[in-house]
Design a protein around this motif. Structure first.
Motif, PDB file in Angstrom:
ATOM      1  N   UNK A 124      20.020  25.605  27.146  1.00 55.15           N
ATOM      2  CA  UNK A 124      20.972  24.614  27.400  1.00 55.15           C
ATOM      3  C   UNK A 124      21.564  23.935  26.205  1.00 55.15           C
ATOM      4  N   UNK A 125      22.688  23.949  25.803  1.00 54.99           N
ATOM      5  CA  UNK A 125      23.351  23.562  24.697  1.00 54.99           C
ATOM      6  C   UNK A 125      23.983  22.109  24.771  1.00 54.99           C
ATOM      7  N   UNK A 126      22.842  21.410  24.973  1.00 55.94           N
ATOM      8  CA  UNK A 126      22.899  19.805  25.147  1.00 55.94           C
ATOM      9  C   UNK A 126      21.640  19.215  24.138  1.00 55.94           C
ATOM     10  N   UNK A 127      21.889  17.804  24.461  1.00 57.10           N
ATOM     11  CA  UNK A 127      21.074  17.137  23.331  1.00 57.10           C
ATOM     12  C   UNK A 127      19.532  16.622  24.132  1.00 57.10           C
ATOM     13  N   UNK A 128      19.196  17.722  24.814  1.00 57.07           N
ATOM     14  CA  UNK A 128      17.654  17.572  25.379  1.00 57.07           C
ATOM     15  C   UNK A 128      16.554  17.326  24.531  1.00 57.07           C
ATOM     16  N   UNK A 129      16.476  18.099  23.436  1.00 54.67           N
ATOM     17  CA  UNK A 129      15.514  18.184  22.652  1.00 54.67           C
ATOM     18  C   UNK A 129      15.717  16.659  21.658  1.00 54.67           C
ATOM     19  N   UNK A 130      16.855  16.509  21.351  1.00 55.54           N
ATOM     20  CA  UNK A 130      16.941  15.116  20.665  1.00 55.54           C
ATOM     21  C   UNK A 130      16.548  14.056  21.426  1.00 55.54           C
ATOM     22  N   UNK A 131      17.016  13.936  22.685  1.00 58.38           N
ATOM     23  CA  UNK A 131      16.422  12.834  23.566  1.00 58.38           C
ATOM     24  C   UNK A 131      14.879  12.822  23.717  1.00 58.38           C
ATOM     25  N   UNK A 132      14.277  13.944  23.406  1.00 58.17           N
ATOM     26  CA  UNK A 132      12.600  13.835  23.800  1.00 58.17           C
ATOM     27  C   UNK A 132      12.316  13.278  22.512  1.00 58.17           C
ATOM     28  N   UNK A 133      12.750  13.748  21.305  1.00 57.97           N
ATOM     29  CA  UNK A 133      12.430  13.440  19.871  1.00 57.97           C
ATOM     30  C   UNK A 133      12.763  11.804  19.574  1.00 57.97           C
ATOM     31  N   UNK A 134      13.687  11.397  20.350  1.00 55.14           N
ATOM     32  CA  UNK A 134      14.126   9.967  20.156  1.00 55.14           C
ATOM     33  C   UNK A 134      13.015   9.138  20.929  1.00 55.14           C
ATOM     34  N   UNK A 135      12.172   9.875  21.726  1.00 56.09           N
ATOM     35  CA  UNK A 135      11.229   8.938  22.536  1.00 56.09           C
ATOM     36  C   UNK A 135       9.910   9.183  21.568  1.00 56.09           C
ATOM     37  N   UNK A 136       9.937   9.452  20.274  1.00 52.42           N
ATOM     38  CA  UNK A 136       8.853   9.813  19.602  1.00 52.42           C
ATOM     39  C   UNK A 136       7.857  10.587  20.202  1.00 52.42           C
ATOM     40  N   UNK A 137       8.381  11.741  20.402  1.00 49.00           N
ATOM     41  CA  UNK A 137       7.622  13.043  20.929  1.00 49.00           C
ATOM     42  C   UNK A 137       6.419  13.480  19.570  1.00 49.00           C
ATOM     43  N   UNK A 138       5.311  13.891  20.191  1.00 44.27           N
ATOM     44  CA  UNK A 138       4.466  14.649  19.334  1.00 44.27           C
ATOM     45  C   UNK A 138       5.141  15.891  18.880  1.00 44.27           C
ATOM     46  N   UNK A 139       5.906  16.179  17.805  1.00 42.47           N
ATOM     47  CA  UNK A 139       6.522  17.441  17.256  1.00 42.47           C
ATOM     48  C   UNK A 139       5.628  18.422  17.360  1.00 42.47           C
ATOM     49  N   UNK A 140       4.372  18.230  16.908  1.00 38.95           N
ATOM     50  CA  UNK A 140       3.510  19.353  16.712  1.00 38.95           C
ATOM     51  C   UNK A 140       2.874  19.952  17.973  1.00 38.95           C
ATOM     52  N   UNK A 141       2.975  19.297  19.016  1.00 42.52           N
ATOM     53  CA  UNK A 141       2.947  19.752  20.422  1.00 42.52           C
ATOM     54  C   UNK A 141       3.963  20.276  21.221  1.00 42.52           C
ATOM     55  N   UNK A 142       5.101  20.466  20.559  1.00 35.46           N
ATOM     56  CA  UNK A 142       6.379  20.752  21.250  1.00 35.46           C
ATOM     57  C   UNK A 142       6.631  22.230  20.827  1.00 35.46           C
TER      58      UNK A 142
END
Length: 362
Positions: A124-142
């Protein structure tokens, strides 16, 4: 490191067949498994027992297992996104969210105490990932993985695929996409026209699909979407160079042994100041400059043709050139091979200073 994966669908097969397939794939260098809970309709206890058994076997071969889930699966088994213990008890290494939540829930999942990876849907070409990262996700587990598309003409178009994939790559998220076996008949649904991510891949040989995904430099893991790929397909993928473009060629009958050697035995590097008409491998002319390249009857230079400079070409004698655009014949060059038609589109991925190899079509 780039990896290879297979898919299994326990609800449509048997444990023995799945285990045999996993063992065969492991033999050819496959490292991960995709499996799906979206189409499972059995009771909780049965699902747990079946999947726990097959995952346990996969772990004995050090295979990573990701389970495809969606909010409906959480509801069906009364699982809370706050507690992923159900998937951990199965032995999974992670869960793929075919459909997402609200961004905050995904971010919370990345801190699960079981160390489960959270794989996001990349298609999906939307800001889905950005939204998750904005919520301070643990990027090492993504991690990320595209969809596959069982119905003909519903797969992703190339430009859209590239745009979606770049969203993940720019954040350093590991990525994956699917290729389709031409023999596999099992998928999660009763429609199976092949299970690839890119529509243009549906009828291509499985190794060409994988080469293309890796050539984009946007996909890390290549997964066969349908089961069961045959042993020949598994071997084709297992034999691929994962970090370099390899193009299959048919050798010209008049090519000499030294021309065969230059074509097939060398790692070629495209000259950095590129030409739009050809890929030039110039290092080989330095190595083979003292060898003889007798002049042969010249032929027009067509896209995909491979030439080597002959004895009349002065300082360019021994230089290998792969033609990108049709040109008139040049009597100073000998035709030595042709890139197979199915792979000619991959020529555009040989960038300045890229290393590549030419291999003989078997």
């Amino acid at each position: 490191m780039r990896r290879l994966g297979i898919s299994i669908y326990p609800e449509h097969s048997t444990p023995d067949l799945d285990k045999r397939y996993i063992k065969l794939a492991h033999r050819y260098g496959f490292e991960r498994i995709f499996t799906c809970l979206l189409s499972v309709s059995k009771p909780y206890e049965v699902v747990m027992e079946e999947y726990k058994d097959i995952i346990s076997y996969a772990k004995t071969l050090d295979m990573e297992v990701i389970l495809d889930v969606a909010p409906a699966v959480f509801d069906s088994f009364d699982i809370s996104y706050d507690d992923l213990g159900f998937f951990a008890e199965m032995g999974a290494d992670g869960v793929r969210l075919d459909l997402g939540f609200d961004g905050l829930k995904e971010a919370k999942m990345t801190y699960n105490p079981y160390g489960l990876k959270i794989e996001l849907n990349m298609s999906n070409d939307v800001e889905y990932l950005t939204n998750i990262l904005t919520h301070q996700a643990n990027k090492n587990q993504l991690i990320g993985c595209h969809n596959f598309y069982p119905q003909k003409f519903t797969g992703l178009p190339y430009d859209f695929f590239i745009s979606c994939s770049k969203r993940f790559k720019k954040h350093g998220i590991r990525t994956a996409a699917f290729v389709t076996s031409q023999t596999g008949e099992i998928g999660p649904w009763n429609i199976n026209d092949g299970l690839c991510t890119l529509e243009q891949h549906r009828e291509l040989s499985i190794d060409v699909q994988a080469k293309h995904l890796w050539a984009t430099d946007l996909i890390d893991d290549v997964i066969i979407g349908n089961a069961y790929a045959n042993e020949a397909e598994l071997k084709l993928l297992g034999d691929l160079k994962r970090d370099m473009i390899e193009l299959k060629v048919e050798l010209h009958s008049d090519a000499t042994p030294i021309e065969h050697q230059i074509t097939l035995d060398e790692i070629h590097i495209r000259r950095g100041d590129i030409s739009e008409y050809m890929v030039r491998s110039v290092e080989v002319r330095k190595k083979y400059g003292n060898d003889n390249f007798p002049i042969r009857e010249s032929v027009p230079q067509q896209k995909g043709s491979v030439f080597i400079g002959n004895d009349s070409f002065g300082k360019y004698k021994g230089e290998l050139q792969v033609i990108l655009r049709d040109m008139p014949l040049d009597e100073r060059k000998n035709l030595v091979a042709e890139v197979v038609e199915e792979e000619r589109f991959l020529l555009e991925y040989i960038k300045p200073w890229s290393s590549f190899r030419l291999i003989k079509k078997l």
